[in-house]
Design a protein around this motif. Structure first.
Motif, mmCIF file in Angstrom:
data_model
loop_
_atom_site.group_PDB
_atom_site.id
_atom_site.type_symbol
_atom_site.label_atom_id
_atom_site.label_comp_id
_atom_site.label_asym_id
_atom_site.label_seq_id
_atom_site.Cartn_x
_atom_site.Cartn_y
_atom_site.Cartn_z
ATOM 1 N N GLN A 1 -6.085 3.205 -2.680
ATOM 2 C CA GLN A 1 -5.512 3.567 -3.977
ATOM 3 C C GLN A 1 -4.943 4.970 -3.901
ATOM 4 O O GLN A 1 -5.587 5.894 -3.413
ATOM 5 C CB GLN A 1 -6.598 3.496 -5.062
ATOM 6 N N LYS A 2 -3.727 5.115 -4.412
ATOM 7 C CA LYS A 2 -3.058 6.409 -4.356
ATOM 8 C C LYS A 2 -3.845 7.450 -5.125
ATOM 9 O O LYS A 2 -4.208 7.226 -6.287
ATOM 10 C CB LYS A 2 -1.643 6.293 -4.915
ATOM 11 N N ARG B 1 0.638 10.620 4.700
ATOM 12 C CA ARG B 1 -0.157 9.625 5.434
ATOM 13 C C ARG B 1 0.625 9.132 6.653
ATOM 14 O O ARG B 1 0.360 8.052 7.167
ATOM 15 C CB ARG B 1 -0.508 8.433 4.526
ATOM 16 N N CYS C 1 0.844 -1.206 0.000
ATOM 17 C CA CYS C 1 0.000 0.000 0.000
ATOM 18 C C CYS C 1 0.878 1.255 0.000
ATOM 19 O O CYS C 1 1.896 1.331 0.702
ATOM 20 C CB CYS C 1 -0.915 0.002 1.213
ATOM 21 N N PHE C 2 0.467 2.254 -0.753
ATOM 22 C CA PHE C 2 1.263 3.475 -0.925
ATOM 23 C C PHE C 2 1.477 4.241 0.372
ATOM 24 O O PHE C 2 2.443 5.003 0.507
ATOM 25 C CB PHE C 2 0.584 4.388 -1.957
ATOM 26 N N ILE C 3 0.587 4.064 1.353
ATOM 27 C CA ILE C 3 0.663 4.911 2.551
ATOM 28 C C ILE C 3 1.943 4.687 3.358
ATOM 29 O O ILE C 3 2.392 5.581 4.079
ATOM 30 C CB ILE C 3 -0.563 4.693 3.467
ATOM 31 N N ASP D 1 4.343 7.226 2.219
ATOM 32 C CA ASP D 1 3.731 8.538 1.965
ATOM 33 C C ASP D 1 3.812 9.381 3.246
ATOM 34 O O ASP D 1 3.157 9.063 4.250
ATOM 35 C CB ASP D 1 2.282 8.352 1.523
#
Length: 398
Positions: free
Chosen positions: A394-395, A279, A271-273, A276
């Motif tokens: 989703q990013k 986030r 997951c992108f978080i 990030d």
């Protein structure tokens, strides 16, 4: 073609050929088609085969001509040959190693054959690589390799084979043994599938955009149900959202059209978080507010729209919440929900946006609050493909 019957001519005129076509694009041969046979004289045996071939064509109505029928043309061999090629409907080029060598091997060039091949090349050039006049043929399968280069892309015939001869014959006649059937009518277009779009969402886009939702706050009072405060930049717009919800509520409860879902860690490894900074590198959770799907489907069916014939359209909103300094607000809220079985959400805002969030700097009015029973807490790794809140993983595009 006998090399000793003609002289090599270095220059030649452009020759234009005029051929009539049927509407289907084939050459129209209502009369006896005129055919000229171009070959290289190898020996008496081969000459006999050429003569036999020409005689058979003529016996079956093909006006075939070959130099063997002539002894001494009055116009001379070069002019006679050029006239034959120009006036013929088809020129059959008999592929043999001797013919090939006289065209491409310097020390074995035959003057007659070179003249003919020049006309072949010139014809194809003038017709932009299209050719319906010059047809490669051979008596031996081994001679297929000696078809002249400019004629290799086109249909050839093994005339020693009865099937090959038969196919050539009907080609010269302009008749296909397999007739193309007439075009039938196109099928009618299938009836368009009509689907009814049923829009169901507690989110008024204009109001939510004006309000500018930026987070959640928690209010805990002993003996009272827990409260989620939706923090807005524009309190007046946020207040209108809740006024509308109260008008549509059932005795102050909005479970019929609103779902609140917490998407908590752990999240999927990819997951992108987790990479990030906005986030908090995955240290936090999502709060998703959207429609009650089951209730929306029920309303759609009550309107007479079948699930297979309808499309359910909806809008939702979500917010990421950092968890810093060991915050336990989310866990405390979950425990309190278990105790009371319901909770309240209400609009809040800062009085002065330049100052920090403190009790004194908050606009709080419980009169605009609404109540819910239903709430979901879902781990990020357990979110399913068809869950409406899957979008949080989703990013964002921007």
């Amino acid at each position: 073609m006998y090399d000793n019957k003609i002289h090599y001519i270095e220059k030649m005129e452009k020759i234009c050929y005029y051929i009539s076509y049927t509407q289907e694009g084939g050459i129209q041969m209502n009369n006896n088609p005129k055919v000229f046979i171009s070959y290289s004289h190898d020996n008496q045996v081969f000459e006999s085969k050429i003569l036999e071939f020409a005689n058979r064509l003529r016996s079956e109505g093909i006006d075939a001509n070959v130099d063997l029928y002539e002894e001494a043309p009055v116009e001379g061999w070069p002019k006679w040959m050029e006239n034959q090629i120009r006036s013929a409907d088809f020129v059959l080029v008999v592929a043999t190693k001797s013919y090939y060598d006289k065209c491409y091997v310097e020390d074995r060039k035959g003057k007659g054959v070179s003249w003919e091949v020049n006309i072949v090349y010139q014809f194809i050039y003038d017709n932009f690589s299209e050719n319906s006049k010059f047809i490669p043929v051979f008596f031996d399968k081994e001679d297929e390799q000696y078809i002249l280069s400019p004629l290799k892309p086109f249909t050839f015939y093994n005339i020693n084979d009865e099937t090959g001869f038969d196919r050539l014959y009907w080609r010269l006649r302009g008749i296909s043994k397999v007739q193309k059937p007439a075009l039938g009518k196109l099928r009618p277009l299938p009836a368009k599938e009509q689907r009814t779009m049923f829009f169901s969402s507690p989110i008024n886009l204009d109001l939510w955009n004006d309000a500018g939702w930026e987070g959640v706050l928690y209010l805990f009072c002993p003996g009272e149900i827990p409260v989620i405060g939706l923090l807005y930049k524009n309190y007046e717009a946020g207040k209108k959202i809740f006024i509308n919800w109260k008008e549509d509520s059932n005795n102050g409860y909005i479970d019929e059209f609103v779902d609140v879902t917490y998407i908590e860690p752990p999240f999927p490894d990819n997951c992108f978080i987790y990479s990030d900074k906005d986030r908090n590198n995955g240290n936090g959770y999502f709060v998703h507010i959207g429609p009650n799907i089951d209730a929306s489907v029920n309303r759609m069916q009550k309107c007479g729209i079948n699930l297979l014939e309808g499309m359910l359209a909806m809008v939702s909103r979500y917010q990421w919440m950092d968890e810093i300094n060991g915050s336990r607000n989310r866990e405390l809220f979950k425990q309190t929900i278990k105790t009371y079985g319901e909770y309240k959400i209400m609009p809040v805002a800062r009085k002065d946006r330049m100052k920090d969030i403190t009790e004194e700097n908050l606009i709080i009015n419980f009169d605009y609050g609404v109540n819910l029973h239903n709430i979901k807490f879902v781990k990020g790794i357990e979110v399913k493909e068809n869950d409406i809140f899957k979008v949080v993983l989703q990013k964002p595009c921007s």
